[in-house]
Design a protein around this motif. Structure first.
Motif, PDB file in Angstrom:
ATOM      1  N   THR A 116       0.851  -1.189   0.000  1.00 60.01           N
ATOM      2  CA  THR A 116       0.000   0.000   0.000  1.00 60.01           C
ATOM      3  C   THR A 116       0.884   1.236   0.000  1.00 60.01           C
ATOM      4  O   THR A 116       2.052   1.181   0.424  1.00 60.01           O
ATOM      5  N   PRO A 117       0.359   2.385  -0.433  1.00 60.48           N
ATOM      6  CA  PRO A 117       1.145   3.622  -0.372  1.00 60.48           C
ATOM      7  C   PRO A 117       1.601   3.966   1.045  1.00 60.48           C
ATOM      8  O   PRO A 117       2.732   4.403   1.252  1.00 60.48           O
ATOM      9  N   PHE A 120       4.528   1.913   1.999  1.00 61.29           N
ATOM     10  CA  PHE A 120       5.755   2.363   1.344  1.00 61.29           C
ATOM     11  C   PHE A 120       6.332   3.577   2.063  1.00 61.29           C
ATOM     12  O   PHE A 120       7.547   3.671   2.280  1.00 61.29           O
ATOM     13  N   HIS A 176       3.158  -4.704 -11.178  1.00 59.05           N
ATOM     14  CA  HIS A 176       1.725  -4.642 -10.905  1.00 59.05           C
ATOM     15  C   HIS A 176       0.909  -5.498 -11.872  1.00 59.05           C
ATOM     16  O   HIS A 176       1.348  -5.813 -12.976  1.00 59.05           O
ATOM     17  N   CYS A 247       1.240  -6.038  -4.999  1.00 58.51           N
ATOM     18  CA  CYS A 247       2.436  -6.102  -5.853  1.00 58.51           C
ATOM     19  C   CYS A 247       3.636  -6.687  -5.124  1.00 58.51           C
ATOM     20  O   CYS A 247       4.758  -6.653  -5.635  1.00 58.51           O
ATOM     21  N   ASP A 294      -4.819  -2.701  -7.561  1.00 57.75           N
ATOM     22  CA  ASP A 294      -3.584  -2.538  -6.797  1.00 57.75           C
ATOM     23  C   ASP A 294      -3.487  -1.089  -6.313  1.00 57.75           C
ATOM     24  O   ASP A 294      -3.363  -0.170  -7.120  1.00 57.75           O
ATOM     25  N   VAL A 296      -1.080   0.546  -4.816  1.00 61.99           N
ATOM     26  CA  VAL A 296       0.194   1.198  -5.116  1.00 61.99           C
ATOM     27  C   VAL A 296       0.204   1.688  -6.558  1.00 61.99           C
ATOM     28  O   VAL A 296       0.618   2.817  -6.846  1.00 61.99           O
ATOM     29  N   ARG A 300       0.576   5.728  -7.840  1.00 61.71           N
ATOM     30  CA  ARG A 300       1.873   6.115  -8.382  1.00 61.71           C
ATOM     31  C   ARG A 300       1.818   7.432  -9.155  1.00 61.71           C
ATOM     32  O   ARG A 300       2.743   8.241  -9.082  1.00 61.71           O
TER      33      ARG A 300
END
Length: 315
Positions: A116-117, A120, A176, A247, A294, A296, A300
């Protein structure tokens, strides 16, 4: 000339992630916050037609498609030596009629370090350099990875990534899942991988230590002076139950795989400065392809927009 919106126009999490990328690699005004060191090249993509039954995407049908590719090192430090053990990148912009483009962004490891963001962002916090050593504290990173198994998988992938003989002798994954749509709007989840026709070739640590700081770009220039660099685009097709929203997890190796095209890299672009300003965005898609679930992947473009806005303003 377009004016990039201020950071305040983007989600705070995207701003935080770019801030932490700067802390991890250092701040180099005018450069990408990741994959800062790289160069762009002319290419052509030759579809096999094997994707046509799954997707209407124009660049995956039958006609040759001009493309621009960028090979890069992962770090946000544009002066990092090529001989370090690190992920590398291959970004491809496919140029379609009418000024339309779609991008495929890939790296030399099959999984990411976060699902997940927010995860990260937390990982980057754990990887923040120590103020005394200038490097991440290995104990802090190890503790984080022990508590977050997905980060451990990603770090293991980085550790196992080869030190390449050439950018042309690496395997690159788009990481991804994406969703293909056919003429009947039937949906198929897929993952992409670039397979080097020269084969995967790597250097030992001892051989790498003998190489020049810019050996990857030097080698590619020499290679392209006498031949083209070629990659096959392999696509793995999901089966029911294969996760499309994570991912950090691979699909089983026995899934159906098709070869959907061949990428031929022919030489450096004429205007390197112009292309270096371009943002390669994996969410820039065309009809026939959609984003998966996904988180992430979906986030992005927000991170890229913050980074692109800063570097185009010389920050």
């Amino acid at each position: 000339m377009s004016v990039q919106p201020p950071d305040g126009a983007h989600p705070q999490l995207a701003v935080d992630i770019v801030d932490r990328l700067e802390w991890v690699s250092g701040l180099y005004p005018g450069y990408r916050r990741a994959h800062a060191k790289g160069a762009c090249y002319r290419a052509v993509f030759l579809p096999t037609g094997a994707a046509a039954e799954y997707t209407t995407a124009a660049h995956l049908q039958g006609d040759p498609v001009p493309a621009t590719v960028r090979f890069s090192n992962f770090s946000g430090n544009p002066y990092i030596w090529d001989r370090t053990r690190s992920a590398r990148g291959l970004s491809v912009a496919f140029h379609l009629p009418g000024g339309v483009a779609t991008d495929l962004v890939s790296v030399s490891q099959p999984v990411f370090v976060a699902a997940t963001p927010q995860a990260f962002r937390n990982f980057l916090e754990a990887a923040e350099p120590n103020m005394f050593t200038g490097s991440p504290d290995p104990e802090v990173v190890r503790k984080y990875a022990t508590e977050h198994t997905e980060a451990m998988r990603g770090l293991r992938a980085v550790k196992n990534t080869p030190i390449p003989v050439s950018y042309a002798t690496l395997r690159y994954w788009a990481v991804h899942a994406f969703v293909w749509l056919d003429k009947m709007r039937r949906r198929t989840a897929v993952r992409y991988r670039w397979e080097p026709e020269a084969g995967v070739q790597q250097l030992s640590d001892e051989r790498a230590a003998e190489k020049a700081p810019t050996y990857l770009s030097d080698e590619l220039t020499e290679r392209l002076a006498s031949t083209t660099v070629a990659f096959q685009l392999k696509v793995q097709i999901a089966e029911p139950g294969d996760p499309t929203d994570d991912c950090t997890v691979l699909w089983p190796h026995d899934r159906t795989e098709i070869t959907v095209g061949r990428l031929l890299v022919t030489g450096p672009v004429e205007d390197q400065a112009k292309w270096d300003k371009r943002m390669f965005d994996p969410t820039r898609l065309v009809p026939g392809i959609e984003l998966s679930d996904d988180p992430v992947l979906r986030f992005r473009s927000q991170v890229y927009a913050v980074s692109h806005g800063r570097r185009t303003q010389g920050k």
